[in-house]
Write a protein that holds these residues in place. Structure first.
Motif, PDB file in Angstrom:
ATOM      1  N   TRP A  70      42.695  -3.835 -17.847  1.00 56.91           N
ATOM      2  CA  TRP A  70      41.893  -3.598 -16.636  1.00 56.91           C
ATOM      3  C   TRP A  70      40.903  -4.733 -16.421  1.00 56.91           C
ATOM      4  N   THR A  74      40.994  -7.307 -13.218  1.00 59.98           N
ATOM      5  CA  THR A  74      40.049  -7.008 -12.140  1.00 59.98           C
ATOM      6  C   THR A  74      38.676  -7.635 -12.343  1.00 59.98           C
ATOM      7  N   GLU A 107      33.291  -6.240  -7.867  1.00 57.45           N
ATOM      8  CA  GLU A 107      33.139  -6.495  -9.309  1.00 57.45           C
ATOM      9  C   GLU A 107      32.367  -5.354  -9.970  1.00 57.45           C
ATOM     10  N   ALA A 110      34.624  -2.419 -10.281  1.00 54.08           N
ATOM     11  CA  ALA A 110      35.585  -2.648 -11.375  1.00 54.08           C
ATOM     12  C   ALA A 110      34.916  -2.391 -12.724  1.00 54.08           C
TER      13      ALA A 110
END
Length: 182
Positions: A70, A74, A107, A110
């Motif tokens: 992840w 991302t 961001e 994420a």
């Protein structure tokens, strides 16, 4: 994977802890100077100081495996785009800051998702004896530093600042509300 709680206790803890004096600067120093995944470090602090279940060396490795895909797909690419858009650059329009703010928000989302994945993992792990935060810090896999020299003095100061903030967590966990609870 089951549905994540994006507003879970670890997220709330991270927001409160990050807001303590010196913590944001310390985290950014560790991120920039030591290539540390601050989410993993915050999770280790939360596990030790709030859950009272410090991470073991096996836990650190397992947590990294749980979140690496992840993070790599991302968080890190979004961070790189945000950083590229920050300074004025030839050929970039003045409005680049509008895009930078959108990327910054993406961001943060994420990272919030990574924290939720981490909280889910913490809830499923078996508690065992663990390590100090400095020991955990040494075990957290580092991102590719691209040959950047590390500022060991800045890293030491940042770790000391986090340890000071962690003492604040201990004091507040003794109050009627748990640190990170609302």
């Amino acid at each position: 994977m089951s549905k994540l709680d994006l507003d879970g206790q670890l997220w709330r803890f991270a927001l409160e802890f990050y807001a303590l004096p010196g913590v944001a600067e310390a985290c950014l120093t560790l991120q920039d100077q030591a290539d540390v995944d601050v989410i993993e470090l915050l999770a280790a602090i939360y596990a030790e100081r709030v859950l009272l279940q410090p991470l073991s060396s096996e836990d650190v490795a397992d947590l990294h495996r749980q979140t690496a895909e992840w993070r790599g797909a991302t968080v890190l690419p979004l961070r790189e785009i945000r950083r590229v858009l920050k300074p004025p650059r030839d050929g970039f329009p003045e409005e680049r800051h509008l895009l930078r703010e959108k990327v910054k928000a993406a961001e943060l989302l994420a990272e919030q998702i990574q924290l939720a994945i981490t909280e889910q993992w913490l809830g499923q792990r078996a508690a065992k004896s663990g390590l100090s935060i400095r020991e955990v810090f040494a075990l957290i896999p580092k991102d590719d530093a691209a040959g950047q020299p590390r500022n060991e003095r800045a890293i030491g100061i940042a770790l000391s600042a986090l340890e000071t903030a962690m003492e604040h967590v201990i004091r507040n966990c003794g109050n009627s509300k748990k640190f990170g609870d609302q």
